[in-house]
Scaffold this motif. Sequence first.
Motif, short mmCIF file in Angstrom:
data_model
loop_
_atom_site.label_atom_id
_atom_site.label_comp_id
_atom_site.label_asym_id
_atom_site.label_seq_id
_atom_site.Cartn_x
_atom_site.Cartn_y
_atom_site.Cartn_z
N TYR A 49 1.18 -1.16 0.14
CA TYR A 49 0.44 0.08 0.43
C TYR A 49 0.92 0.85 -0.12
CZ TYR A 49 -3.63 -2.39 1.45
OH TYR A 49 -4.64 -3.99 1.41
N PHE A 50 1.99 0.86 0.16
CA PHE A 50 3.27 2.52 0.45
C PHE A 50 3.15 2.44 -0.66
CE2 PHE A 50 7.06 4.22 0.88
CZ PHE A 50 6.93 5.51 1.96
N GLY A 51 3.09 4.36 -1.07
CA GLY A 51 3.74 5.01 -1.73
C GLY A 51 1.93 5.00 -2.75
N ARG A 52 0.99 4.88 -2.62
CA ARG A 52 -0.48 5.02 -2.64
C ARG A 52 -1.18 5.74 -2.58
NH1 ARG A 52 -2.39 -1.13 -3.40
NH2 ARG A 52 -3.44 -0.43 -4.63
N SER A 67 -5.47 11.16 15.49
CA SER A 67 -4.67 10.21 14.73
C SER A 67 -4.92 9.10 13.46
CB SER A 67 -4.28 9.21 15.74
OG SER A 67 -4.72 8.51 16.06
N PRO A 68 -4.71 9.13 12.22
CA PRO A 68 -4.65 8.74 11.21
C PRO A 68 -4.76 7.35 10.88
CG PRO A 68 -2.42 9.88 10.94
CD PRO A 68 -2.78 9.99 11.59
N VAL A 69 -5.75 6.15 10.25
CA VAL A 69 -5.94 4.65 10.44
C VAL A 69 -5.74 4.56 9.03
CG1 VAL A 69 -8.07 4.86 11.22
CG2 VAL A 69 -6.30 2.95 11.15
N THR A 70 -5.17 3.85 8.00
CA THR A 70 -5.60 3.27 6.75
C THR A 70 -6.25 1.51 7.15
OG1 THR A 70 -3.56 2.46 6.68
CG2 THR A 70 -3.65 4.77 5.83
N ILE A 71 -6.40 1.11 5.49
CA ILE A 71 -6.34 -0.26 5.56
C ILE A 71 -4.89 -0.83 5.95
CG2 ILE A 71 -5.83 0.20 3.07
CD1 ILE A 71 -7.59 -2.34 2.77
N SER A 120 3.56 9.86 8.41
CA SER A 120 4.39 9.45 6.94
C SER A 120 3.76 8.41 6.36
CB SER A 120 5.74 9.15 7.78
OG SER A 120 6.63 10.20 8.80
N PHE A 121 3.79 7.32 6.97
CA PHE A 121 3.02 6.41 5.78
C PHE A 121 2.55 6.24 4.50
CE2 PHE A 121 0.20 2.92 4.76
CZ PHE A 121 0.59 2.06 3.79
N MET A 122 1.70 7.34 4.54
CA MET A 122 0.26 7.58 3.78
C MET A 122 0.61 8.36 3.36
SD MET A 122 -2.48 9.97 6.54
CE MET A 122 -1.96 11.68 7.07
N ARG A 123 1.50 9.71 3.36
CA ARG A 123 2.78 10.81 2.44
C ARG A 123 4.01 10.09 1.57
NH1 ARG A 123 0.10 15.61 3.64
NH2 ARG A 123 1.19 16.17 1.22
N GLY A 124 4.12 8.80 1.96
CA GLY A 124 4.40 8.45 1.35
C GLY A 124 6.43 8.62 1.61
#
Length: 254
Positions: A25-28, A39-43, A90-94
């Motif tokens: 999922y990283f970078g997508r 705080s953010p959370v993703t799949i 950091s993850f969600m912004r690549g």
Amino acid sequence: MQNLDRYLNFAKTTAFEAGRLTLGYFGRSIEVDFKKDDSPVTIADRQAEELIRSRIEHAFPNHGILGEEFGELEGKGYRWIVDPIDGTKSFMRGVPLYGVLLALEVEAEVVVGVAYFPALDEMLYAAKGSGAYLNGRAIQVSPTASLDRAILSCTNIADFAKYGRAEAWQRLQKACYYSVGWSDAYGHALVASGRCDIMLDAIMNPWDCAPFAVIVPEAGGYCGSWAGEKTIYASELISSNALLKDAFLKLIEG
């Protein structure tokens, strides 16, 4: 202390598997939800924790689990502490400075810790009494002995004012040679591996830092509260080399 190799090997393998999952999922462009604390959370967070929990439940059915996304499962004496993605911002912004954190607590003491940074392919790990390692190489905290040559890092500067630590932060920042924002778990990893001298967090959950409670001391450093207590339950954290501990604690007290 019992032989911890079995638990350490399990933690390394499991953190690696979860990390490889997150890279899918990283970078997508993926949807980001925001929890009650903003705080953010993703799949990727959810799926990685589900993977880790399923591995633990299969391998150690009597162990407890404390995870950021799915809460606590009670166990007997042993508890795994899980952060599937530390540094989701950091993850969600690549940005590659995010990590998968997995630690084992036995009778309230962290004895095994793994911090895997998938996008960098860096894995730090330790078991109590066995030293600390980065990708198989033994690591030590820095030998920096004076604050005027120390590199200081933090996660979010705004947190210092928010949690009543602004004056302490200003004193430390002025006393140190250089301050920079290598944030979240990666800042603590840098301290453990001697690439940074002090890492500060004014707000901290146990799953955000549990592996460093064993990794940093096994590398020769200090990991604990701003008051000098070795704990992951103080709602704050400092990692540092041992030579600077007394000096920065005095500055924090003012």
